[in-house]
Each structure stands twice: as C-alpha cells, then as structure tokens.
Enzyme design. Sequence first.
Site, PDB file in Angstrom:
ATOM      1  N   CYS A 121       0.717  -1.253  -0.086  1.00  0.00           N
ATOM      2  CA  CYS A 121      -0.016   0.058  -0.093  1.00  0.00           C
ATOM      3  C   CYS A 121       0.772   1.239   0.099  1.00  0.00           C
ATOM      4  O   CYS A 121       1.720   1.386  -1.016  1.00  0.00           O
ATOM      5  CB  CYS A 121      -0.943  -0.021   1.074  1.00  0.00           C
ATOM      6  SG  CYS A 121      -2.366   1.023   1.083  1.00  0.00           S
ATOM      7  N   HIS A 122       0.574   2.264   1.199  1.00  0.00           N
ATOM      8  CA  HIS A 122       1.436   3.498   1.163  1.00  0.00           C
ATOM      9  C   HIS A 122       2.953   3.239   1.859  1.00  0.00           C
ATOM     10  O   HIS A 122       3.572   4.092   1.804  1.00  0.00           O
ATOM     11  CB  HIS A 122       0.715   4.555   1.989  1.00  0.00           C
ATOM     12  CG  HIS A 122      -0.393   4.904   1.376  1.00  0.00           C
ATOM     13  ND1 HIS A 122      -1.530   4.334   1.275  1.00  0.00           N
ATOM     14  CD2 HIS A 122      -0.774   6.196   0.668  1.00  0.00           C
ATOM     15  CE1 HIS A 122      -2.483   4.949   0.682  1.00  0.00           C
ATOM     16  NE2 HIS A 122      -2.088   6.405   0.258  1.00  0.00           N
TER      17      HIS A 122
END
Length: 185
Positions: A106-107
């Site tokens: 993800c991030h």
Amino acid sequence: MSVAFLVAPEGFEQVELTEPWQAVERAGGLPKLISTKAGEVRGFDHLDRADAFHVDAGIDAVGSGDFDALVLPGGLANPDFLRTQPKAVEFVRRFFAEGKPVAAICHALWILVEADLVRGRQVTSWPSLRTDLENAGATWVDEAVVVCTAGTNTLITSRKPDDLPAFDKAIVAEFAEFVRVGKNR
C-alpha cells in the site's frame, strides 16, 4: 526465520500488519513488532482507530542484523511518519544493503522512496503513489503483487488490503527461499 514488522506509533493499516504476521507465524517464522519507540502502537481500519499492539522493541534497541527479513505495513499516516525518522529510514536501508528480503504494501513504499531504494526496481503500490515511485526511478505496475529481484535484495510489493492473500503467499515463499539459499550465498 526472524521477521521485523516496522510501524509508526499510530496510523498503520491494521490488517496489513495482522494478516502477514499470521502468515509468517503459520510458516514457522518469528515475527517481531518494531516501532520508533517502545510500548504500544495503534492500528487503524482505514481512517478509524483500531487495536493497540505491544511493541517487541524500539528501533534504538535492534538492528537489521537481528532479523532475516522486513515487512512494512501500509496505511496513510504510518509510512509518512516513518519517512521523517532518520533511524527508521536507516533501519530499512540496512536490509537492502545486507541483501535481505523486504516486503511493502500500500502506502508503505513511501519510506522506500525516502531511502532511495526503488530506483531501477519494478513495484506496485496504492495507485496514488505511482507518480512518487516513478519520479524516484521505479517502474510501477498495477498488479496484486510484484516480486522484484533486480537489485541487492528481493523486494515484494503489493497494492492494498484486497491483495493480502497474494502478498502473504509471496512473502512466505520468498522468505523461505532466502532461508534456504539466500543466507548461504
């Protein structure tokens, strides 16, 4: 196999910690929760506060040499905080320098951008990081999981919580391969 899971004191996507953690445990690995300080950390379910977790060690008490692999859970605030912490950035850099596998979802790739570790690598992430990753020299693809060996180590990346089954399968396989042959190179 000892696996570090590095998170900020607050703001990591809880499921991106708990599901890979369980996959590592099921495979016989020893996950350890590392943060920028000892005590407890707080997960999030998207933007909502979730559960608290006990930290096994603060980053000042451990080094990359204490572990065989690293997992970087995502969440919006988590990697944004970690990338501002020089000790966290250096902790991540050491895994790459030592040729150890690293997994990020993800991030979480923001800390890899900060550490200049994606240049020349193929990766995936939450779609909004695409420009950041490409500007940092990575080739971004929209796939559930990417295993890149075009560097000093194996880098496993994934987009989002929906991709956790593929991510978990890839990290277990790549970490096991590292234990089987990687340590003996």
